[in-house]
Scaffold this motif. Structure first.
Motif, PDB file in Angstrom:
ATOM      1  N   TYR A   1       0.843  -1.193   0.000  1.00  0.00           N
ATOM      2  CA  TYR A   1       0.000   0.000   0.000  1.00  0.00           C
ATOM      3  C   TYR A   1       0.880   1.246   0.000  1.00  0.00           C
ATOM      4  O   TYR A   1       1.798   1.362   0.817  1.00  0.00           O
ATOM      5  N   PRO A   2       0.619   2.198  -0.902  1.00  0.00           N
ATOM      6  CA  PRO A   2       1.500   3.374  -1.006  1.00  0.00           C
ATOM      7  C   PRO A   2       1.333   4.336   0.162  1.00  0.00           C
ATOM      8  O   PRO A   2       0.255   4.471   0.745  1.00  0.00           O
ATOM      9  N   LEU A   3       2.425   5.005   0.470  1.00  0.00           N
ATOM     10  CA  LEU A   3       2.474   5.958   1.573  1.00  0.00           C
ATOM     11  C   LEU A   3       2.103   7.346   1.067  1.00  0.00           C
ATOM     12  O   LEU A   3       2.677   7.847   0.111  1.00  0.00           O
ATOM     13  N   LEU A   4       1.135   7.976   1.738  1.00  0.00           N
ATOM     14  CA  LEU A   4       0.772   9.359   1.424  1.00  0.00           C
ATOM     15  C   LEU A   4       1.594  10.354   2.228  1.00  0.00           C
ATOM     16  O   LEU A   4       1.855  11.467   1.774  1.00  0.00           O
ATOM     17  N   GLY A   5       1.988   9.964   3.430  1.00  0.00           N
ATOM     18  CA  GLY A   5       2.785  10.853   4.258  1.00  0.00           C
ATOM     19  C   GLY A   5       3.072  10.205   5.597  1.00  0.00           C
ATOM     20  O   GLY A   5       2.299   9.365   6.065  1.00  0.00           O
ATOM     21  N   ASP A   6       4.172  10.592   6.195  1.00  0.00           N
ATOM     22  CA  ASP A   6       4.550  10.062   7.500  1.00  0.00           C
ATOM     23  C   ASP A   6       4.658  11.201   8.500  1.00  0.00           C
ATOM     24  O   ASP A   6       5.232  12.245   8.194  1.00  0.00           O
ATOM     25  N   ASP A   7       4.081  10.989   9.669  1.00  0.00           N
ATOM     26  CA  ASP A   7       4.170  11.916  10.802  1.00  0.00           C
ATOM     27  C   ASP A   7       3.216  13.097  10.673  1.00  0.00           C
ATOM     28  O   ASP A   7       2.667  13.559  11.667  1.00  0.00           O
ATOM     29  N   VAL A   8       3.031  13.629   9.469  1.00  0.00           N
ATOM     30  CA  VAL A   8       2.085  14.722   9.250  1.00  0.00           C
ATOM     31  C   VAL A   8       1.144  14.332   8.121  1.00  0.00           C
ATOM     32  O   VAL A   8       1.580  14.093   6.989  1.00  0.00           O
ATOM     33  N   CYS A   9      -0.142  14.247   8.432  1.00  0.00           N
ATOM     34  CA  CYS A   9      -1.185  13.933   7.453  1.00  0.00           C
ATOM     35  C   CYS A   9      -1.980  15.209   7.216  1.00  0.00           C
ATOM     36  O   CYS A   9      -2.569  15.766   8.149  1.00  0.00           O
ATOM     37  N   VAL A  10      -2.001  15.691   5.977  1.00  0.00           N
ATOM     38  CA  VAL A  10      -2.582  16.997   5.662  1.00  0.00           C
ATOM     39  C   VAL A  10      -3.980  16.814   5.075  1.00  0.00           C
ATOM     40  O   VAL A  10      -4.144  16.215   4.005  1.00  0.00           O
ATOM     41  N   ILE A  11      -4.976  17.356   5.776  1.00  0.00           N
ATOM     42  CA  ILE A  11      -6.375  17.206   5.373  1.00  0.00           C
ATOM     43  C   ILE A  11      -6.908  18.542   4.868  1.00  0.00           C
ATOM     44  O   ILE A  11      -6.759  19.577   5.520  1.00  0.00           O
ATOM     45  N   ASP A  12      -7.553  18.494   3.720  1.00  0.00           N
ATOM     46  CA  ASP A  12      -8.272  19.648   3.183  1.00  0.00           C
ATOM     47  C   ASP A  12      -9.758  19.397   3.437  1.00  0.00           C
ATOM     48  O   ASP A  12     -10.368  18.525   2.818  1.00  0.00           O
ATOM     49  N   ALA A  13     -10.319  20.144   4.387  1.00  0.00           N
ATOM     50  CA  ALA A  13     -11.728  19.972   4.752  1.00  0.00           C
ATOM     51  C   ALA A  13     -12.592  21.082   4.185  1.00  0.00           C
ATOM     52  O   ALA A  13     -13.712  21.307   4.656  1.00  0.00           O
ATOM     53  N   SER A  14     -12.102  21.771   3.159  1.00  0.00           N
ATOM     54  CA  SER A  14     -12.823  22.937   2.636  1.00  0.00           C
ATOM     55  C   SER A  14     -14.013  22.556   1.770  1.00  0.00           C
ATOM     56  O   SER A  14     -14.964  23.332   1.654  1.00  0.00           O
ATOM     57  N   GLU A  15     -13.958  21.377   1.143  1.00  0.00           N
ATOM     58  CA  GLU A  15     -15.076  20.964   0.298  1.00  0.00           C
ATOM     59  C   GLU A  15     -16.141  20.281   1.144  1.00  0.00           C
ATOM     60  O   GLU A  15     -15.859  19.356   1.898  1.00  0.00           O
ATOM     61  N   ILE A  16     -17.368  20.728   1.017  1.00  0.00           N
ATOM     62  CA  ILE A  16     -18.464  20.168   1.793  1.00  0.00           C
ATOM     63  C   ILE A  16     -18.633  18.696   1.448  1.00  0.00           C
ATOM     64  O   ILE A  16     -18.666  18.306   0.269  1.00  0.00           O
ATOM     65  N   ASN A  17     -18.728  17.877   2.491  1.00  0.00           N
ATOM     66  CA  ASN A  17     -18.969  16.432   2.365  1.00  0.00           C
ATOM     67  C   ASN A  17     -17.816  15.677   1.729  1.00  0.00           C
ATOM     68  O   ASN A  17     -18.000  14.524   1.307  1.00  0.00           O
ATOM     69  N   ALA A  18     -16.618  16.290   1.635  1.00  0.00           N
ATOM     70  CA  ALA A  18     -15.531  15.576   0.953  1.00  0.00           C
ATOM     71  C   ALA A  18     -14.156  15.932   1.507  1.00  0.00           C
ATOM     72  O   ALA A  18     -13.336  16.519   0.800  1.00  0.00           O
ATOM     73  N   PRO A  19     -13.851  15.595   2.780  1.00  0.00           N
ATOM     74  CA  PRO A  19     -12.479  15.822   3.263  1.00  0.00           C
ATOM     75  C   PRO A  19     -11.489  14.959   2.475  1.00  0.00           C
ATOM     76  O   PRO A  19     -11.726  13.764   2.268  1.00  0.00           O
ATOM     77  N   HIS A  20     -10.409  15.568   2.030  1.00  0.00           N
ATOM     78  CA  HIS A  20      -9.388  14.863   1.263  1.00  0.00           C
ATOM     79  C   HIS A  20      -8.036  14.993   1.952  1.00  0.00           C
ATOM     80  O   HIS A  20      -7.771  15.973   2.659  1.00  0.00           O
ATOM     81  N   VAL A  21      -7.179  14.010   1.711  1.00  0.00           N
ATOM     82  CA  VAL A  21      -5.804  14.043   2.201  1.00  0.00           C
ATOM     83  C   VAL A  21      -4.888  14.390   1.032  1.00  0.00           C
ATOM     84  O   VAL A  21      -4.969  13.774  -0.042  1.00  0.00           O
ATOM     85  N   LEU A  22      -4.009  15.364   1.243  1.00  0.00           N
ATOM     86  CA  LEU A  22      -3.070  15.777   0.212  1.00  0.00           C
ATOM     87  C   LEU A  22      -1.800  14.936   0.296  1.00  0.00           C
ATOM     88  O   LEU A  22      -1.341  14.609   1.396  1.00  0.00           O
ATOM     89  N   PRO A  23      -1.228  14.569  -0.850  1.00  0.00           N
ATOM     90  CA  PRO A  23       0.027  13.793  -0.828  1.00  0.00           C
ATOM     91  C   PRO A  23       1.147  14.623  -0.236  1.00  0.00           C
ATOM     92  O   PRO A  23       1.456  15.701  -0.738  1.00  0.00           O
ATOM     93  N   ALA A  24       1.735  14.138   0.859  1.00  0.00           N
ATOM     94  CA  ALA A  24       2.687  14.957   1.610  1.00  0.00           C
ATOM     95  C   ALA A  24       4.111  14.440   1.459  1.00  0.00           C
ATOM     96  O   ALA A  24       4.679  14.482   0.364  1.00  0.00           O
ATOM     97  N   ILE A  25       4.706  13.936   2.537  1.00  0.00           N
ATOM     98  CA  ILE A  25       6.129  13.565   2.534  1.00  0.00           C
ATOM     99  C   ILE A  25       6.235  12.043   2.533  1.00  0.00           C
ATOM    100  O   ILE A  25       6.058  11.407   3.574  1.00  0.00           O
ATOM    101  N   PRO A  26       6.510  11.431   1.390  1.00  0.00           N
ATOM    102  CA  PRO A  26       6.456   9.960   1.269  1.00  0.00           C
ATOM    103  C   PRO A  26       7.747   9.272   1.702  1.00  0.00           C
ATOM    104  O   PRO A  26       8.392   8.561   0.942  1.00  0.00           O
ATOM    105  N   ARG A  27       8.129   9.509   2.953  1.00  0.00           N
ATOM    106  CA  ARG A  27       9.256   8.787   3.518  1.00  0.00           C
ATOM    107  C   ARG A  27       8.899   8.409   4.944  1.00  0.00           C
ATOM    108  O   ARG A  27       8.091   9.061   5.598  1.00  0.00           O
ATOM    109  N   LEU A  28       9.505   7.341   5.418  1.00  0.00           N
ATOM    110  CA  LEU A  28       9.236   6.847   6.767  1.00  0.00           C
ATOM    111  C   LEU A  28      10.421   7.110   7.675  1.00  0.00           C
ATOM    112  O   LEU A  28      11.576   6.964   7.263  1.00  0.00           O
ATOM    113  N   LYS A  29      10.136   7.470   8.912  1.00  0.00           N
ATOM    114  CA  LYS A  29      11.175   7.632   9.932  1.00  0.00           C
ATOM    115  C   LYS A  29      10.962   6.531  10.961  1.00  0.00           C
ATOM    116  O   LYS A  29       9.947   6.509  11.661  1.00  0.00           O
ATOM    117  N   LEU A  30      11.913   5.608  11.036  1.00  0.00           N
ATOM    118  CA  LEU A  30      11.734   4.406  11.842  1.00  0.00           C
ATOM    119  C   LEU A  30      12.860   4.246  12.861  1.00  0.00           C
ATOM    120  O   LEU A  30      14.030   4.499  12.554  1.00  0.00           O
TER     121      LEU A  30
END
Length: 322
Positions: free
Chosen positions: A160-189
């Motif tokens: 499963y592809p990574l959209l972001g690690d540690d910070v998940c960015v949500i755009d809640a501006s559209e009514i009835n459709a919160p979306h997640v923006l593709p952020a920083i696709p690296r993992l810190k482990l």
């Protein structure tokens, strides 16, 4: 070779290619290898990262100190790293300490500075990792050390592809459709997670000197799936925590107004957002997302050996198999 505002050398790629972050075109004075290259249109940069003079935030407290400069401007200082100023969601100015390594500068640039930038742009940043499953974003929130990145890594290992690690960015501006923006696709482990997955630790990938945590781009013997480059609808938020006993393990639905409360507690750099006068914005976003998106407390018990099984359980639920 770029130079800091103090005149000390600071190595960068020359020239530095523009990068993509949350759909924005980012032009940076330092290279940001954690981000994909910008390959879309030739529009002007949405975000600019530059060197410049930033007045340090003086305080007797160790670690990070911050201050709201005025409307749309925020600055913070990290001892032995440097000072940062974020202006109106468009410009980040860095004043690095002499001799600081680039990875340390990027750690706070793509962490706190990025989170403040999101607040300034009217977005809702969560302290969460996020993967894409079945065309939807699956956010994994939790306190520091809860295992967000570890569970996300186990899901990436399942394909499963990574959209972001540690910070998940949500755009809640559209009514009835919160979306997640593709952020920083690296993992810190942490090193123990890398050992659990049988991965070789690359000393050069250490996040910060003295901390046994590393950046991981590839997992095991397979290349990571390419991250989505478009926003995805937010399907669910899991709040990861430790179960007190094996009987408490599993998925526990969060209902009603408690969803918004759980989201509010997971907002990344929430105190900073509130100090910038953004309470109405944060309140509206958490209420909107809480009303529309399911939330579950995900309690796990035991050590890291159960990560793969937990990841399979999450994937099965999101794909309608469990």
């Amino acid at each position: 070779m770029a130079r800091s505002s103090e005149g000390g050398p600071f190595p960068t790629a020359d020239p530095v290619a523009d990068r993509a972050l949350c759909g924005w075109r980012v032009r940076s004075v330092i290279d940001l290898p954690e981000l994909p290259l910008w390959t879309r249109d030739d529009r002007l940069p949405d975000v600019t990262i530059a060197f410049g003079r930033v007045t340090p935030v003086e305080s007797a407290s160790p670690g990070m100190n911050w201050h709201v400069v005025g409307e749309g401007r925020f600055r913070f200082t990290v001892a032995s790293v440097g000072s940062y100023r974020i202006s109106r969601g468009r410009v980040i100015t860095i004043d690095p300490q002499a001799g600081v390594v680039a990875s340390a500068v990027r750690q706070y640039l793509l962490g706190t500075a990025f989170g403040v930038l999101c607040h300034q742009r009217g977005l809702l940043p969560l302290h969460a990792s996020c993967v894409a499953i079945n065309g939807r974003a699956v956010a994994i929130a939790g306190a520091s050390g809860a295992g967000k990145s570890s569970l996300a890594a186990a899901l990436v290992r399942l394909g499963y592809p990574l959209l972001g690690d540690d910070v998940c960015v949500i755009d809640a501006s559209e009514i009835n459709a919160p979306h997640v923006l593709p952020a920083i696709p690296r993992l810190k482990l942490w090193r123990d997670v890398l050992d659990t997955f049988g991965l070789i630790v690359d000393p050069a990938a250490r996040i910060l000197e003295g901390i046994d945590k590393y950046q991981a781009q590839a997992l095991a013997d397979r290349p990571p799936p390419p991250p989505p480059q478009v926003p995805l609808p937010l399907g669910v938020v899991y709040y990861l925590d430790q179960a007190e006993s094996p009987d408490d393990e599993g998925f526990h639905a969060i209902r009603g107004a408690e969803r918004a409360a759980a989201l509010a507690g997971a907002v990344y750099r929430r105190k900073m957002g509130l100090a910038m006068g953004l309470l109405p914005q944060i309140f509206t976003a958490t209420m909107t997302v809480g009303a529309l998106v399911p939330g579950h407390r995900l309690l796990r018990h035991g050590d890291l050996s159960g990560l793969d099984a937990l990841a399979r359980s999450v994937a099965a639920r999101q794909e309608g198999r469990g």
